[in-house]
Design an enzyme around this catalytic site. Sequence first.
Site, PDB file in Angstrom:
ATOM      1  N   SER A 146       0.964  -1.354   0.108  1.00 36.57           N
ATOM      2  CA  SER A 146       0.129   0.031   0.059  1.00 36.57           C
ATOM      3  C   SER A 146       0.928   1.264  -0.026  1.00 36.57           C
ATOM      4  O   SER A 146       2.041   1.539   0.689  1.00 36.57           O
ATOM      5  CB  SER A 146      -0.768  -0.047   1.481  1.00 36.57           C
ATOM      6  N   HIS A 226      -9.797  11.203  -7.383  1.00 39.57           N
ATOM      7  CA  HIS A 226      -9.694  12.842  -7.788  1.00 39.57           C
ATOM      8  C   HIS A 226      -9.582  12.821  -9.364  1.00 39.57           C
ATOM      9  O   HIS A 226      -8.675  13.830  -9.752  1.00 39.57           O
ATOM     10  CB  HIS A 226      -8.426  13.380  -6.857  1.00 39.57           C
ATOM     11  N   THR A 254     -15.597   7.752  -7.367  1.00 37.58           N
ATOM     12  CA  THR A 254     -16.506   8.468  -6.680  1.00 37.58           C
ATOM     13  C   THR A 254     -17.475   9.012  -7.563  1.00 37.58           C
ATOM     14  O   THR A 254     -17.239   9.624  -8.597  1.00 37.58           O
ATOM     15  CB  THR A 254     -16.209   9.299  -5.301  1.00 37.58           C
ATOM     16  N   LYS A 257     -17.276  13.792  -6.331  1.00 37.41           N
ATOM     17  CA  LYS A 257     -16.461  14.643  -6.539  1.00 37.41           C
ATOM     18  C   LYS A 257     -16.814  15.458  -7.992  1.00 37.41           C
ATOM     19  O   LYS A 257     -17.581  16.007  -8.170  1.00 37.41           O
ATOM     20  CB  LYS A 257     -15.106  14.264  -6.323  1.00 37.41           C
TER      21      LYS A 257
END
Length: 413
Positions: A146, A226, A254, A257
Amino acid sequence: MENSTSEDAAVDYEEYFADQISGLKKEGRYRVFADLERQAGNFPRANCYIDGEIREITVWCSNDYMGMGQQPEVLAAMHEAIDKCGAGAGGTRNISGTSHYHVLLEKEFAGLHQKEAALLFNSGWMANMTTLSTLGAMIPGMVFISDEKNHNSMIEGILHSRAEKKIFKHNDVDDLKSKLSHYDRDRPKIVAFESVYSMDGDIAPIEKILDIADERNAMTFLDEVHAVGMYGIHGGGVAERDGVMDRVTIIQGTMAKAFGVVGGYIAGSNAMCDFVRSYGSGFIFSSSIPPGVAAAALASVRYLKEHNELRERHQERAATLKRRFTEAGIPVLPSVSHIVPVLVGDAALCKQASDELMEKHNIYVQPINYPTVPRGAERLRFTPTPLHTDADMDHLLNSVLEVWGRIGLKAAA
Ligand SMILES: *Cc1c(COP(=O)(O)O)cnc(C)c1O
């Protein structure tokens, strides 16, 4: 409790809460929410309720990056679905909460990312949390590799899975390679990372990360929160822009946004989506997004797919603001995306700069303090949209320069 007479060391719950809060206040990082009412049709303007009055302000820190939250086609789709289907979804997806809009929206996201399937969640946070925790808990021997700057929702998902994890240095492909090579090729592995990191505005070397993951036989999980709607010729994200969407195992995004609504999703193979649909608690046990929300998101994705000129305008606005700040000696951090971070480097001053921009200049930009960014890296994070005009920028520049001079903030190095 009412019969209790002892005055021993029993926990005083209220006092505990108050102490914890006063600690945040001392550090200057207690969060105060601006009480806003956004003006549809007049983006990026909003009314701000402040000290008993209402003031019109300009929003410079919204993640409604493209103004789609007030786009007429999106609003019309939402109104129509509400009139047809009512307010809520009526249940979890399994128990009467699947509307035709949910089905169409999942098809749309699968198409956007050129994957076999997609799966909706109530938020991007839940998409990350549920998908990573389910894969980590259920695939025997799973290891997560990660990125150290991954979003909280990925960290929580990985922790909750109880699977083994290794953190690699941010966007550092050599470190990723060395961390991955600790593990057998046969061991199940997921490399989890983001495309655009929204606090610094830097972008992951996606293709190189995919090469390394492929070499070590690891799955890849890419958070494009994003980037969806904003990068790639159809708004499929940075992986679309870079021509590597087909190589990413799971793309997560998402609707809250750039798409301007709310909700999250993953896209990938039929088998993977079906697996998370069938085993993921955060998918199974939570009532689904309202049909009106799904309809609005669908209209927004379709609109942005066809309007690449908005993406061009968005990039132009961001580049212009970066250039103008730099020319004026304002310390812009080296972002390669639409995010314009300006370094303050102190929690209290960062809050003061934000407060004064609001109070004296009707400009709203939220201070970004620890733990969102490291201590000493406190900043104001500007997000110019295609709807911020040159006049808005003139006003912003003059206001920022005034505040910078008066409270003695650092100039660019
Ligand atoms: C905002 C964010 C999320 C969560 O998405 P929501 O839809 O707001 O819940 C996930 N990942 C990143 C990187 C984010 O910034």
